[in-house]
Design an enzyme around this catalytic site. Structure first.
Site, PDB file in Angstrom:
ATOM      1  N   ASN A   7      29.360  42.747  35.218  1.00 44.70           N
ATOM      2  CA  ASN A   7      30.733  42.235  35.196  1.00 44.70           C
ATOM      3  C   ASN A   7      30.647  40.726  35.448  1.00 44.70           C
ATOM      4  OD1 ASN A   7      33.406  41.654  35.490  1.00 44.70           O
ATOM      5  ND2 ASN A   7      33.777  43.046  37.217  1.00 44.70           N
ATOM      6  N   ARG A  90      31.593  44.932  31.343  1.00 47.93           N
ATOM      7  CA  ARG A  90      33.049  44.937  31.458  1.00 47.93           C
ATOM      8  C   ARG A  90      33.570  43.734  30.678  1.00 47.93           C
ATOM      9  NH1 ARG A  90      36.727  45.411  36.862  1.00 47.93           N
ATOM     10  NH2 ARG A  90      38.657  45.640  35.716  1.00 47.93           N
ATOM     11  N   HIS A 180      43.133  47.140  33.394  1.00 48.39           N
ATOM     12  CA  HIS A 180      42.610  48.204  34.264  1.00 48.39           C
ATOM     13  C   HIS A 180      42.397  49.493  33.468  1.00 48.39           C
ATOM     14  CE1 HIS A 180      44.848  46.223  37.888  1.00 48.39           C
ATOM     15  NE2 HIS A 180      43.582  45.840  37.909  1.00 48.39           N
ATOM     16  N   ARG A 241      50.142  37.513  42.460  1.00 50.68           N
ATOM     17  CA  ARG A 241      50.842  37.391  41.163  1.00 50.68           C
ATOM     18  C   ARG A 241      52.278  37.885  41.302  1.00 50.68           C
ATOM     19  NH1 ARG A 241      46.386  40.724  37.862  1.00 50.68           N
ATOM     20  NH2 ARG A 241      44.847  40.253  39.448  1.00 50.68           N
ATOM     21  N   GLU A 384      35.213  52.069  38.674  1.00 52.20           N
ATOM     22  CA  GLU A 384      35.180  51.467  37.346  1.00 52.20           C
ATOM     23  C   GLU A 384      33.752  51.258  36.855  1.00 52.20           C
ATOM     24  OE1 GLU A 384      38.197  48.626  38.910  1.00 52.20           O
ATOM     25  OE2 GLU A 384      38.819  48.538  36.818  1.00 52.20           O
TER      26      GLU A 384
END
Ligand code: AMP
Length: 397
Positions: A7, A90, A180, A241, A384
């Site tokens: 990643n 990823r 996601h 956010r 993940e």
């Protein structure tokens, strides 16, 4: 099969080496501060952590250092680098092109590059990671791109289209993509498996609540809606956010605060959310502490998060004409019982009833709804990296 999962960020490269037959993590770590100075942290179960501070001028050197650590005679876990059968990367954005993971070839790299404007912080770094692996791993080692957006590509146009002039939508490929996806796919499938239900026969709402939070409505195995949009800024308010706001706030602030597009971008991505609201922290553990101590803005931030989560759950049940399973996952979803309880509060009218004795303090895979709840509510820890390793294995087999 031994699969390396990578990643890559702009100055970091996180990795995990899996043995997929058991799901075991053989080694993991992070190469950080790439292009600045360099720090490789490397962990293997049962051994002391290893830190290397050799210079890392670029991602290629970082990947080489990771591979060297994996075969190192003292802390390595492989006798030969050829034991790595494939690398799963990823990748943030696959645009509208990929609804599944793919083996990387020149076309795939071109699409990842084409999507740079849609994922300006992540896609360039993801491509750099792929190219670094290609250059240092034995020739022919398959590289697989696992896109964060892919799972959501089954959404119908009415769910992913924005009501902007159609020509602009087409010109810039502006639409809801969602993120996601690897987590929503993994958690929805695992929820069905854990509950002994047929994935293709049920309606699931997955709630990935972490520093970034998103929801997905998964109807008979297909994602039909999700809360993030063109970018991961949309949806519920998050750590830093702002989530969905009236879009007119953007020109309002630009005019009245003399802000540039970049200023607005930083404000809404890094200075808003529960941190901006509370002035305390983006971490829910800090918010809870502050709220308990009487900080009203921390309480408001928590209440807003729970309220927005509840509204999304309700709206997705409406969108699917019902819901059989609600699954909570990620840092907040797995660890914070009161958020799960409050997000489901008041949803008894649609058959959702949490059992506090099953929910309170629970942090692992479990059913948390009451025996007489029509809808099953569960905690399904996400993984993940393992999901990327499994998808990579499926493709290269
Ligand atoms: P993630 O992005 O999935 O790693 O989630 C990160 C967020 O999960 C953090 O910002 C915390 O707010 C929250 N979190 C993680 N662990 C805990 C915990 N043990 N208790 C409460 N919140 C937690």
């Amino acid at each position: 099969m031994k699969i390396l999962v990578i990643n890559c960020g702009s100055s970091s490269c996180k990795f995990q080496l899996f043995e997929t037959s058991t799901g075991d993590v053989l080694a993991k770590g992070n190469a950080e501060r790439i292009g600045i100075d360099g720090k490789l942290t490397y962990k293997t179960p049962g051994k002391e952590d290893f830190v290397c501070l050799d210079p890392m001028p670029d991602h290629k050197v970082a990947v080489k250092m990771i591979l060297d650590a994996l075969v190192d005679k003292d802390h390595g876990v492989l006798s030969d680098i050829g034991e790595i059968k494939a690398v799963g990367h990823r990748v943030l954005h696959g645009g509208k092109y990929y609804s599944k993971s793919v083996i990387v070839n020149d076309d795939v790299k071109r699409v990842i590059r084409e999507c740079f404007p849609l994922g300006p912080l992540h896609n360039p770094a993801n491509l750099t990671g792929i190219e670094a692996c290609e250059s240092v791993l034995p020739e022919g080692t398959p590289q697989v791109a696992v896109f964060d957006t892919a799972f959501h590509m089954t959404m119908p146009p009415k769910a992913y289209t924005y009501a902007l002039p159609y020509e602009l939508t087409e010109k810039y490929s502006i639409r809801r993509y969602g993120f996601h996806g690897t987590s929503h796919r993994y958690v929805s499938r695992r929820a069905a498996e854990f509950l002994g239900k047929d994935y293709n026969e049920i309606k699931i709402i997955t709630c990935h609540l972490g520093n970034g939070s998103s929801f997905a409505a998964v109807d008979h195995g297909k994602c039909v809606d999700t809360s993030m949009g063109l970018t991961p800024l949309a949806g519920i308010c998050m750590g830093t956010r702002c989530g969905d706001i009236d879009p007119a706030i953007v020109p309002f602030l630009m005019t009245n605060e003399n802000m540039s597009p970049d200023d607005i971008d930083v404000l809404m991505n890094k200075k808003s959310g529960v941190e901006g609201l509370s002035g305390v922290s983006s971490d829910f553990r800090d918010l809870e502490k502050a709220s308990r101590a009487g900080n009203e803005r921390a309480t408001l931030a928590l209440e807003m998060f729970e309220y927005q989560a509840r509204k999304i759950i309700g709206s997705y049940a409406a969108a699917m004409g019902g819901v059989d399973v609600i699954a909570f996952t990620a840092g907040i979803g797995e660890n914070t019982d009161y958020i799960r309880a409050h997000a489901c509060e008041g949803l008894e009218f649609m058959g959702v009833k949490i059992d506090p004795s099953k929910n309170d303090g629970v942090r692992s895979e479990a059913v948390i709804s009451a025996d007489d709840s029509k809808v099953t509510v569960a905690i399904i820890p996400t993984n993940e990296e393992l999901a990327i390793a499994q998808e990579t294995e499926e493709l290269v087999k």
